[in-house]
Design an enzyme around this catalytic site. Sequence first.
Site, PDB file in Angstrom:
ATOM      1  N   LYS A  84       0.822  -1.219   0.000  1.00 30.09           N
ATOM      2  CA  LYS A  84       0.000   0.000   0.000  1.00 30.09           C
ATOM      3  C   LYS A  84       0.857   1.270   0.000  1.00 30.09           C
ATOM      4  O   LYS A  84       0.345   2.354  -0.259  1.00 30.09           O
ATOM      5  CB  LYS A  84      -1.005   0.006   1.148  1.00 30.09           C
ATOM      6  CG  LYS A  84      -0.464   0.113   2.545  1.00 30.09           C
ATOM      7  CD  LYS A  84      -1.609  -0.022   3.553  1.00 30.09           C
ATOM      8  CE  LYS A  84      -1.139  -0.034   4.993  1.00 30.09           C
ATOM      9  NZ  LYS A  84      -0.739   1.252   5.521  1.00 30.09           N
ATOM     10  N   ASP A  85       2.178   1.141   0.251  1.00 31.20           N
ATOM     11  CA  ASP A  85       3.068   2.307   0.176  1.00 31.20           C
ATOM     12  C   ASP A  85       3.543   2.582  -1.247  1.00 31.20           C
ATOM     13  O   ASP A  85       4.116   3.639  -1.517  1.00 31.20           O
ATOM     14  CB  ASP A  85       4.313   2.096   1.052  1.00 31.20           C
ATOM     15  CG  ASP A  85       3.996   2.060   2.540  1.00 31.20           C
ATOM     16  OD1 ASP A  85       2.942   2.608   2.933  1.00 31.20           O
ATOM     17  OD2 ASP A  85       4.789   1.480   3.305  1.00 31.20           O
ATOM     18  N   ARG A 132      -8.629   7.982   4.280  1.00 31.60           N
ATOM     19  CA  ARG A 132      -9.550   6.884   3.958  1.00 31.60           C
ATOM     20  C   ARG A 132     -10.238   6.369   5.206  1.00 31.60           C
ATOM     21  O   ARG A 132     -11.457   6.157   5.223  1.00 31.60           O
ATOM     22  CB  ARG A 132      -8.747   5.730   3.305  1.00 31.60           C
ATOM     23  CG  ARG A 132      -9.533   4.431   3.174  1.00 31.60           C
ATOM     24  CD  ARG A 132      -8.623   3.268   2.808  1.00 31.60           C
ATOM     25  NE  ARG A 132      -7.615   2.988   3.811  1.00 31.60           N
ATOM     26  CZ  ARG A 132      -7.820   2.280   4.919  1.00 31.60           C
ATOM     27  NH1 ARG A 132      -9.018   1.792   5.179  1.00 31.60           N
ATOM     28  NH2 ARG A 132      -6.845   2.068   5.770  1.00 31.60           N
ATOM     29  N   ARG A 133      -9.458   6.158   6.272  1.00 28.96           N
ATOM     30  CA  ARG A 133     -10.062   5.667   7.512  1.00 28.96           C
ATOM     31  C   ARG A 133     -10.981   6.726   8.116  1.00 28.96           C
ATOM     32  O   ARG A 133     -12.066   6.399   8.591  1.00 28.96           O
ATOM     33  CB  ARG A 133      -8.960   5.295   8.513  1.00 28.96           C
ATOM     34  CG  ARG A 133      -8.223   4.000   8.148  1.00 28.96           C
ATOM     35  CD  ARG A 133      -7.148   3.663   9.167  1.00 28.96           C
ATOM     36  NE  ARG A 133      -6.486   2.410   8.818  1.00 28.96           N
ATOM     37  CZ  ARG A 133      -5.178   2.217   8.875  1.00 28.96           C
ATOM     38  NH1 ARG A 133      -4.379   3.184   9.291  1.00 28.96           N
ATOM     39  NH2 ARG A 133      -4.651   1.046   8.541  1.00 28.96           N
ATOM     40  N   ARG A 154       0.588  10.296  13.638  1.00 34.08           N
ATOM     41  CA  ARG A 154       1.629   9.572  12.914  1.00 34.08           C
ATOM     42  C   ARG A 154       2.444   8.795  13.927  1.00 34.08           C
ATOM     43  O   ARG A 154       2.216   8.857  15.117  1.00 34.08           O
ATOM     44  CB  ARG A 154       2.534  10.545  12.152  1.00 34.08           C
ATOM     45  CG  ARG A 154       1.982  10.955  10.811  1.00 34.08           C
ATOM     46  CD  ARG A 154       3.092  11.270   9.828  1.00 34.08           C
ATOM     47  NE  ARG A 154       3.930  10.108   9.569  1.00 34.08           N
ATOM     48  CZ  ARG A 154       5.122  10.169   8.992  1.00 34.08           C
ATOM     49  NH1 ARG A 154       5.625  11.330   8.639  1.00 34.08           N
ATOM     50  NH2 ARG A 154       5.819   9.075   8.772  1.00 34.08           N
ATOM     51  N   ARG A 160       1.545   5.010  18.398  1.00 31.08           N
ATOM     52  CA  ARG A 160       0.101   5.146  18.184  1.00 31.08           C
ATOM     53  C   ARG A 160      -0.700   4.526  19.323  1.00 31.08           C
ATOM     54  O   ARG A 160      -1.635   5.132  19.835  1.00 31.08           O
ATOM     55  CB  ARG A 160      -0.289   4.513  16.835  1.00 31.08           C
ATOM     56  CG  ARG A 160       0.290   5.274  15.661  1.00 31.08           C
ATOM     57  CD  ARG A 160      -0.056   4.613  14.345  1.00 31.08           C
ATOM     58  NE  ARG A 160       0.690   5.242  13.252  1.00 31.08           N
ATOM     59  CZ  ARG A 160       0.192   5.516  12.062  1.00 31.08           C
ATOM     60  NH1 ARG A 160      -1.055   5.230  11.780  1.00 31.08           N
ATOM     61  NH2 ARG A 160       0.926   6.081  11.139  1.00 31.08           N
ATOM     62  N   CYS A 247      -2.218   8.856  -2.035  1.00 32.88           N
ATOM     63  CA  CYS A 247      -2.440   8.406  -0.666  1.00 32.88           C
ATOM     64  C   CYS A 247      -3.282   9.407   0.117  1.00 32.88           C
ATOM     65  O   CYS A 247      -3.910   9.075   1.103  1.00 32.88           O
ATOM     66  CB  CYS A 247      -1.081   8.230  -0.008  1.00 32.88           C
ATOM     67  SG  CYS A 247      -1.075   7.569   1.636  1.00 32.88           S
TER      68      CYS A 247
END
Length: 322
Positions: A84-85, A132-133, A154, A160, A247
């Site tokens: 996904k990166d 997106r989230r 981040r 996190r 992204c």
Amino acid sequence: MNPRLDQPLRLGTRRSKLAMSQSGHVADAVRAITGRPVELVEITTFGDVSREHLAQIGGTGVFVTALREALLRGEVDFAVHSLKDLPTAQPDDLVIAAMPPREDARDALVARDGLTFEQLPDGARVGTGSPRRMAQLNHYARSLGKRIETVPIRGNVDTRIGFVRDGELDAVVLAAAGLNRIGRSDEATDLLSVDHVLPAPGQGSLAVECLASDAELIAALGELDDPHTRAAVTAERSLLAALEAGCSAPVGAFADLLADGQTVNEMRLRGVVGTLDGSTLVQLSTTGPVPQSYDEAMALGRELADEMLAKGAAGLMGERSL
């Protein structure tokens, strides 16, 4: 005896605990296939040192460029990326030789007091660095008749989860695959169904990349490739590319294989684009035969993207990343 057999293969990896764990698993598999030693070469990327939010520093590619430059300079023989990166455009001189079987693609909630998403109180502060989230979590909360506050964060997994442990946030959302790969899946208090929150295109998948000119290494790495994973994530990434979304755009996509008994015969691709506050989502799906080629998988993604654009997806994506 082949003189190359004693020569270690150099695997380029980011330095994070998660990246090192992912790369370690691939290194073990490559050792078993080739009979050659594999050494990890740690590379610091711009995304690792910048403290800016991902959307501001350019989104996709910020964790990838340094690894690709090391490949092109001959400092490493192959590299492992979180798929996904990776930007959706593939450089001509590099090839993704393997996409191993996908881990759990879902997003995971780590909340205080063992709460699930549906148990979060009205006004709960939920941390995530992903537009997106944010879009889908806010929409999910609205569907439950409550409001949450999504807080941009981040940092690595420890940082996190620390926001929750310290009481700064009620919950954070991370990729389940990452927690699984570093042995911390038991810290998730809820796994978010793809029926409510679609993952990032390619989430849970790894990409093993090397020089397009190294036919011998491509053949060896190809033994790690999982064709079903490749078909699914190719369709997801085609959708993302066709929406011209980086992204920084709130795009989710997930392709799953539908089986009739023991036979996998169809693939369902779902896509979503939404406003950050979750007030408006365009969410569509399409089902077709399992793609048998790269071109068929790409066509499936483009077809769904066209339908989403016809339903107004472009207007929801905000600024396009340059």
